[in-house]
Design an enzyme around this catalytic site. Sequence first.
Site, PDB file in Angstrom:
ATOM      1  N   SER A 535     -20.538   5.918 -30.647  1.00 57.64           N
ATOM      2  CA  SER A 535     -20.577   6.549 -31.938  1.00 57.64           C
ATOM      3  C   SER A 535     -20.211   8.112 -31.786  1.00 57.64           C
ATOM      4  O   SER A 535     -19.054   8.158 -31.583  1.00 57.64           O
ATOM      5  CB  SER A 535     -22.157   6.485 -32.405  1.00 57.64           C
ATOM      6  OG  SER A 535     -22.357   6.651 -33.728  1.00 57.64           O
ATOM      7  N   HIS A 653     -23.662  -1.632 -35.382  1.00 56.12           N
ATOM      8  CA  HIS A 653     -23.897  -0.346 -34.946  1.00 56.12           C
ATOM      9  C   HIS A 653     -25.339  -0.234 -34.420  1.00 56.12           C
ATOM     10  O   HIS A 653     -25.273   0.348 -33.445  1.00 56.12           O
ATOM     11  CB  HIS A 653     -23.659   0.773 -36.111  1.00 56.12           C
ATOM     12  CG  HIS A 653     -23.204   1.921 -35.499  1.00 56.12           C
ATOM     13  ND1 HIS A 653     -22.051   2.477 -35.324  1.00 56.12           N
ATOM     14  CD2 HIS A 653     -24.146   2.914 -35.097  1.00 56.12           C
ATOM     15  CE1 HIS A 653     -22.100   3.597 -34.760  1.00 56.12           C
ATOM     16  NE2 HIS A 653     -23.050   4.015 -34.534  1.00 56.12           N
TER      17      HIS A 653
END
Length: 706
Positions: A535, A653
Amino acid sequence: MHPRPHHPSTSPHSSPGAPSGPAPQPGADVHSRASAPRLPLVEELHGHAVADPYRWLEDADSPETLHWQQIQDELWLQHAAGLSNRFRFRTRIKNLSAVGSTTAPLWRGDRCFVLRQEPAQEHPVLFVDDVPLLDPQQLDPTGSTNLDSWQPSPDGSLVAYQLSSGGTEQARLFVLDVATGNLVDGPIDGCRYSPVAWLPDGESFYYVRFRHVLRHRLGSADDLQVLPGEASYGLELSADGRWLTISAVRGSGNDLWLADLSKDEPPAVIQKDVDAITLLSVGPDGRLYVVTTRDAPTGRICIGDPEEPLVWHDFVPADPEAPLSSLAVLDKVVLVGRTRRALGEIVVHDLVTGRRLGEVELPGAGSVGSLTSRPEGGYEAWFSYTDSVTPAAIFKYDASTARTTRWSDPPGAIGELDAETQELEYRSADGTVLRMLVIAKPGRSGPRPAILYGYGGFGQSLTPTYSAFALAWVEAGGVFVTANLRGGGEGGEDWHRAGTLGGKQKVFDDYIAAAEFLIAEGWTSTDRLALCGESNGGLLVGAAVTQRPELFAAAVCSAPLLDMVRYELSGLGANWVPEFGSASDPVAFEHLLSYSPYHRVVPGVKYPAVLFTVFGGDTRVDPLHARKMCAALQYATDSDRPIVFRLDQTSGHGPRPASTSIALAADILAFLSTHTTPPTTSSGDHPTPAQHGSPGEVGSFGWAGL
């Protein structure tokens, strides 16, 4: 979406035309099949000519992108088949992660709620009084459904919970009767990680839907809007149901309201347009507790009267060396959690005066989770403890005896681990002193394959945690290093802000300095050093690879941000302007372009081996970043080291099934070990990784920072 006048197109997937014919690329033959067409697209932005040859890869569903993805899938499978220790890693990580997990209890009435995951389970299960209540695997045997959030009613008779599927985090809210297991309400869509604040009657609650604060009555389709405007809201209701606190993220601070629900009045503004983070809570003693970074970057605690919410006075002063992390109000004491040098501590203060009385005894030097206590107060508080070689267990502190006892162990067990940790200091390019945590086998010396992990953003702290991912690497003879960088939360809000906006390059400098330190001190060498980040940490890896490619042998870039000129146009990028700045602002644009990894790729450079790992259900960071960067590196590299792309179409995610996380981590370690002169192991060794941390946390291959 805010206006972006300097972007010729505000569509995240716009393309001026279909790509035409593959251009020649200077990379090695190994990348010839992957050579993607390059568009002659150059835009004039704030006086800069900005090339974007792979804009067409922003459209995930175009025939051209699908064809490119098919080629990448084939290349990854071909490369993965040659990773000789891939399945040994997978076996070992499965064993190391078989401890399972459990959480600190949440008490409502006489009922005790915990999340618990057995070693063989794909997802954590919500238990009430040791009886399973919600099992995502039973709801969806495919394993693609996640229990994102849950909140019991005040008496524990009902639970509001949120489910999402395919890793999208786009949750729907339901209400369940705890005694019967029957569905009482829902589904209600648009509830992505919505806070829920139940009213005492258990018939209504406040929640956030499509970024609006609403009041919902069970069974009714007509919700009452509480505040105008969209924001990322937080909600908390006092135990007596009278005081509702509402917070909204605004830039680098937050706005605050307090509503007296005994009166028919709108919420009162407590803080607005203040450059500080402030949290309000009315405790079981009826006092207003204020935790704020205003005039205190590491956080101070003030108290007041909710009847006069603008009048506060200091209760527990800031500790400049230890940022606040949690707070629990008990009958005679207040417990304050802090993080000091990335290690957790809990301090006991007198309830009346705030005077420091002592510290809660902890099992060791590691990480302490958030404190929980009964809503009505009492003498007991619960917290989790973990460190680099100790799986998380739950402990109870009894203020009446000042004793700490082990309350709950994880459901599985592991044998003794052959690993030790060291905290080391190093200096960044500007002389700033930083710290790193090094995990390695004891008694070994000389350069070894090393993984340097970092994040450096959003005020997220990297603290010691049990990680099967890291331990499998160490068991195989490698070194695993976690670097604490500016932009994180280890040093408080000033430390965070030092690595944001125009200071973002400092984060990359810190990371590169950590790599240079490890090499200079003999822990590793350039041909054995690998980077790993997820990320915002993927941005970190991308920046290091493009700024100092000669330092590294390999890198894993997972769910990364990489095109910083256009990051606002996809995923949740527009929410991150306070962290990075906006490309529509000429000053911020200069900073963004200066480090944007996608724009720093240079043909003819010998780049390290790079594995991109992305997820089809990712609604935070669009995989377009990794697609564009992968294509750029495959075109540009003058090295025979591979640039490969691993797509998991069914995950996102955040949290994912345990078996999926294990497979991902095994592939990552196999890739890195292959390209960093693999650790030498005997036939009895099983180098295998698992998740780095627990799903959904920073360092877990399930990201919370972004």
